[in-house]
Design an enzyme around this catalytic site. Sequence first.
Site, PDB file in Angstrom:
ATOM      1  N   ASP A 117      -1.983   6.289  16.136  1.00  0.00           N
ATOM      2  CA  ASP A 117      -2.326   4.870  16.309  1.00  0.00           C
ATOM      3  C   ASP A 117      -1.467   4.332  17.461  1.00  0.00           C
ATOM      4  O   ASP A 117      -0.743   5.095  18.109  1.00  0.00           O
ATOM      5  CB  ASP A 117      -2.114   4.082  15.003  1.00  0.00           C
ATOM      6  N   CYS A 168      18.126   4.617  16.794  1.00  0.00           N
ATOM      7  CA  CYS A 168      16.939   5.477  16.630  1.00  0.00           C
ATOM      8  C   CYS A 168      17.320   6.859  16.103  1.00  0.00           C
ATOM      9  O   CYS A 168      18.192   7.530  16.668  1.00  0.00           O
ATOM     10  CB  CYS A 168      16.217   5.600  17.974  1.00  0.00           C
ATOM     11  N   TRP A 190       0.818  -1.222   0.000  1.00  0.00           N
ATOM     12  CA  TRP A 190       0.000   0.000   0.000  1.00  0.00           C
ATOM     13  C   TRP A 190       0.844   1.260   0.000  1.00  0.00           C
ATOM     14  O   TRP A 190       0.335   2.357  -0.109  1.00  0.00           O
ATOM     15  CB  TRP A 190      -0.966  -0.004   1.191  1.00  0.00           C
ATOM     16  N   CYS A 242      11.133   1.861  17.793  1.00  0.00           N
ATOM     17  CA  CYS A 242      10.608   2.149  19.132  1.00  0.00           C
ATOM     18  C   CYS A 242       9.536   1.096  19.448  1.00  0.00           C
ATOM     19  O   CYS A 242       8.368   1.400  19.652  1.00  0.00           O
ATOM     20  CB  CYS A 242      10.037   3.572  19.173  1.00  0.00           C
ATOM     21  N   LEU A 282     -10.161 -12.533   8.712  1.00  0.00           N
ATOM     22  CA  LEU A 282      -9.467 -11.294   9.093  1.00  0.00           C
ATOM     23  C   LEU A 282     -10.057 -10.698  10.372  1.00  0.00           C
ATOM     24  O   LEU A 282      -9.430  -9.873  11.028  1.00  0.00           O
ATOM     25  CB  LEU A 282      -9.555 -10.286   7.935  1.00  0.00           C
ATOM     26  N   GLY A 283     -11.270 -11.112  10.717  1.00  0.00           N
ATOM     27  CA  GLY A 283     -11.883 -10.655  11.976  1.00  0.00           C
ATOM     28  C   GLY A 283     -12.491  -9.259  11.878  1.00  0.00           C
ATOM     29  O   GLY A 283     -12.364  -8.579  10.860  1.00  0.00           O
ATOM     30  N   TYR A 343      -8.244   8.805  13.209  1.00  0.00           N
ATOM     31  CA  TYR A 343      -6.963   8.262  12.755  1.00  0.00           C
ATOM     32  C   TYR A 343      -6.991   7.946  11.245  1.00  0.00           C
ATOM     33  O   TYR A 343      -6.126   8.385  10.485  1.00  0.00           O
ATOM     34  CB  TYR A 343      -6.589   6.995  13.562  1.00  0.00           C
ATOM     35  N   GLU A 349      -5.689   0.885   5.409  1.00  0.00           N
ATOM     36  CA  GLU A 349      -5.856   1.377   6.782  1.00  0.00           C
ATOM     37  C   GLU A 349      -6.980   0.638   7.503  1.00  0.00           C
ATOM     38  O   GLU A 349      -6.883   0.332   8.676  1.00  0.00           O
ATOM     39  CB  GLU A 349      -6.131   2.892   6.791  1.00  0.00           C
ATOM     40  N   CYS A 393      17.021   1.892  20.858  1.00  0.00           N
ATOM     41  CA  CYS A 393      17.458   3.297  20.934  1.00  0.00           C
ATOM     42  C   CYS A 393      18.794   3.522  20.222  1.00  0.00           C
ATOM     43  O   CYS A 393      19.040   4.609  19.684  1.00  0.00           O
ATOM     44  CB  CYS A 393      17.576   3.735  22.387  1.00  0.00           C
TER      45      CYS A 393
HETATM   46 FE1  SF4 Z   1      11.969   5.128  21.285  1.00  0.00          FE
HETATM   47 FE2  SF4 Z   1      13.922   6.276  19.964  1.00  0.00          FE
HETATM   48 FE3  SF4 Z   1      13.218   7.186  22.350  1.00  0.00          FE
HETATM   49 FE4  SF4 Z   1      14.470   4.882  22.159  1.00  0.00          FE
HETATM   50  S1  SF4 Z   1      15.295   6.858  21.608  1.00  0.00           S
HETATM   51  S2  SF4 Z   1      12.681   5.302  23.380  1.00  0.00           S
HETATM   52  S3  SF4 Z   1      13.640   4.069  20.244  1.00  0.00           S
HETATM   53  S4  SF4 Z   1      11.969   7.211  20.504  1.00  0.00           S
END
Ligand code: SF4
Length: 357
Positions: free
Chosen positions: A127, A191, A13, A181, A69-70, A109, A26, A188
Amino acid sequence: MDWYRRNARDLPWRRSHDPYRIWLSEIMLQQTRVDTVRPYYRRFLRAFPTVRRLAGADEHQVLKLWEGLGYYSRARNLLKTARLIVSHHRGRFPESVEELRNLPGVGRYTAGAIASIAYGVSAPILDGNVKRVLARLYCIPENLDTAEIQKRLWIMAEELTPDRHAGDFNQAMMELGAMVCIPKEPRCEVCPVRRFCAAHRNGCQNKLPMPRARKELPHYQIVAALIGRGGKYLIGRRRPEGLLGGLWELPGGKMEAGETPEQAVRREIREELDVSVRPGRHLATVQHAYSHFRITMQVYECRLRQGQPRPLYHTDLRWVTQSDQSHYAFPAATLKAFQKIFHATSSRSRRVRWTGA
Ligand code: SF4
């Protein structure tokens, strides 16, 4: 957004800005995992490549493609919405969040996702993934499900959404939540927003968001009857409103306190079909979990003793053969029962073949 452009998964999509395709994905992705949705999305688009084709479909066909799919109200709303788009919007999805939210099954949303991804409108989305990212970025140590926190999160999402490329931004936030995340042990170290993240700075990323209080799901004992006649068996179509509306099933229902399964089958069948049956062999036991409850369903082979079945509870009844099954949409629990009754082939599983008597 740079990170997203380099790392985004290639999801079907995401290859299009067609509002119909975005809307469909969605709706399918609500409460459902990406890997589960992929084959449904492909099959659905093959059958209904445009909103006009979907608007002309029969509910039967749509439910069949949705089978397994519910949350079947999504499929019924999909059809209603497609018809509304054709009859009131000349086959074109509206662009504004307000108009999109007037469509059946489209909340804030989904409206934000369609408006931003298909039309580039600067509309926020929120979301589960985005909520988790925000809860960590801003270090929100509260229950995210309260109305007050929801309102705050929407305001945060709105403030962060850029005027341009809002669709990419929203998808980047969702992708960050889905791939980096993540709920447990966020990654992290890779990230892209680590230096803005309050949870990471405070070392509390593993404690946020605050876990939801777990509610024990109610567990219901269900009985169902496979009533045979001349090689066919009887199925009923559930009323359109409510859970699993419009789907076909074996007649039956909840056991009452103090009843044996056989007594429950006899009572249920009398109440639903106005006939008397004799329960025979036990054919299958099925466990299934819905979002708000769990069931254990026992299926019994039954013979009609008296009367002609009448649809007192269902909207329609049909006598079908095993090969007719593919023309009807059934709930997942019924499909599991069919699998055990008609297709049990493992040498270790007790082979229960329905003889069609
Ligand atoms: Fe989430 Fe990034 Fe914060 Fe770590 S650094 S808690 S992955 S937003």
